[in-house]
Every structure is written in C-alpha cells, then in structure tokens.
Design an enzyme around this catalytic site. Structure first.
Site, mmCIF file in Angstrom:
data_model
loop_
_atom_site.group_PDB
_atom_site.id
_atom_site.type_symbol
_atom_site.label_atom_id
_atom_site.label_comp_id
_atom_site.label_asym_id
_atom_site.label_seq_id
_atom_site.Cartn_x
_atom_site.Cartn_y
_atom_site.Cartn_z
ATOM 1 N N ASP A 90 0.856 -1.183 0.000
ATOM 2 C CA ASP A 90 0.000 0.000 0.000
ATOM 3 C C ASP A 90 0.898 1.241 0.000
ATOM 4 O O ASP A 90 1.898 1.282 0.723
ATOM 5 C CB ASP A 90 -0.898 -0.014 1.239
ATOM 6 C CG ASP A 90 -2.004 1.005 1.175
ATOM 7 O OD1 ASP A 90 -1.703 2.225 1.130
ATOM 8 O OD2 ASP A 90 -3.179 0.608 1.182
ATOM 9 N N ILE A 91 0.548 2.242 -0.801
ATOM 10 C CA ILE A 91 1.376 3.456 -0.872
ATOM 11 C C ILE A 91 1.181 4.362 0.344
ATOM 12 O O ILE A 91 1.957 5.277 0.558
ATOM 13 C CB ILE A 91 1.137 4.253 -2.172
ATOM 14 C CG1 ILE A 91 -0.311 4.701 -2.287
ATOM 15 C CG2 ILE A 91 1.582 3.467 -3.384
ATOM 16 C CD1 ILE A 91 -0.550 5.714 -3.396
ATOM 17 N N ASN A 133 -13.104 -3.045 2.450
ATOM 18 C CA ASN A 133 -14.051 -1.947 2.617
ATOM 19 C C ASN A 133 -15.059 -1.955 1.463
ATOM 20 O O ASN A 133 -14.733 -2.394 0.368
ATOM 21 C CB ASN A 133 -13.312 -0.607 2.650
ATOM 22 C CG ASN A 133 -12.297 -0.532 3.767
ATOM 23 O OD1 ASN A 133 -12.475 -1.119 4.830
ATOM 24 N ND2 ASN A 133 -11.209 0.169 3.528
ATOM 25 N N HIS A 154 -10.487 -4.974 -2.989
ATOM 26 C CA HIS A 154 -9.127 -5.237 -2.542
ATOM 27 C C HIS A 154 -9.140 -5.573 -1.065
ATOM 28 O O HIS A 154 -9.875 -4.981 -0.280
ATOM 29 C CB HIS A 154 -8.191 -4.061 -2.831
ATOM 30 C CG HIS A 154 -8.680 -2.721 -2.396
ATOM 31 N ND1 HIS A 154 -9.714 -2.056 -3.031
ATOM 32 C CD2 HIS A 154 -8.271 -1.918 -1.379
ATOM 33 C CE1 HIS A 154 -9.903 -0.888 -2.431
ATOM 34 N NE2 HIS A 154 -9.047 -0.791 -1.423
ATOM 35 N N HIS A 164 -7.175 -5.539 2.311
ATOM 36 C CA HIS A 164 -6.059 -4.943 3.047
ATOM 37 C C HIS A 164 -5.521 -6.011 3.994
ATOM 38 O O HIS A 164 -6.289 -6.593 4.762
ATOM 39 C CB HIS A 164 -6.526 -3.752 3.892
ATOM 40 C CG HIS A 164 -6.981 -2.579 3.102
ATOM 41 N ND1 HIS A 164 -6.164 -1.495 2.853
ATOM 42 C CD2 HIS A 164 -8.173 -2.300 2.527
ATOM 43 C CE1 HIS A 164 -6.840 -0.599 2.149
ATOM 44 N NE2 HIS A 164 -8.063 -1.071 1.934
#
Length: 123
Positions: free
Chosen positions: A31-32, A88, A101, A103
């Site tokens: 993750d950025i 989410n 996606h 997490h």
C-alpha cells in the site's frame, strides 16, 4: 462492467507498484499509504467494483484473495502473531478505489474498534 481504476493500471503494468505476489487470479502489492508496518493490498485481476458486485460466478476470487493473504502472512513471518485482513465497501465503508481489494495489515498489535489504538490496562 467496472471502469478502469489505478489497480487496472497496476495489473497492466502501466504504473509501477511494489509487487509481492502474483498468480493468474490475483496480485498483491504494498500500500502506498501504509497503516501498519506491513500493509499489502491483495486484488483480483478480474475487476469487481465493490463487495456488492460479488456473485456466484466470481465468488471464488474472494476466497482466493484470503488464501493469498494467509500465504503472505506465513512467508513474512507474522501468521502466528496475527494480522488483520479487511475489505471496505463503498464510501461509508472507506472504499476509495472501486476494484475490490483486501487490506492485509500486520507488524503491530491491532486495536478494536479499528480506528482506535489498542490500550493496555495496567493492573
């Protein structure tokens, strides 16, 4: 049909990502904007906008995302200590990219509720 997202561009190698895992069905990358020492996104290569768009034909992809998460947890040494895997859905759920996606967060003790740090009680 889902619109092209930043994740589609990562899958197509149009923009770079720090990829940790890839197979025919899924891609996992850092993750950025990490929210934990280890924060990876696991995405299906088939675009599905939200959890509400999961159906009988693509449900197997969601299970596969969790298999990839468990594999990464084991490979990176945090499976035994624990980790969080969360998806989410839509605006109120915190979804910002409309391509599902998972997490995967690890490397610290997680609190509950998730927006609050876990407090240790001293006795």
């Amino acid at each position: 049909m889902s619109q092209e997202t930043i994740f589609t561009k990562i899958i197509n190698r149009e923009i770079p990502a720090d990829i940790l895992y890839e197979d025919d069905l899924a891609l996992a990358f850092k993750d950025i904007n990490p929210q934990a020492p280890f924060h990876v996104l696991v995405i299906p290569k088939t675009p599905i906008a939200t959890m509400n768009d999961i159906n009988e034909e693509n449900a197997h992809l969601v299970g596969h995302l969790y298999l990839v998460a468990a594999k990464l947890a084991k490979e990176h040494g945090f499976a035994d200590n624990g980790y969080r895997a969360v998806m989410n859905c839509n605006n109120d759920g915190g979804q910002t990219v409309y391509h599902i996606h998972l997490h995967v967060l690890a490397g610290k003790e997680m609190g509950w509720p998730p927006y609050q740090d876990k407090k240790k009680v001293l006795s």
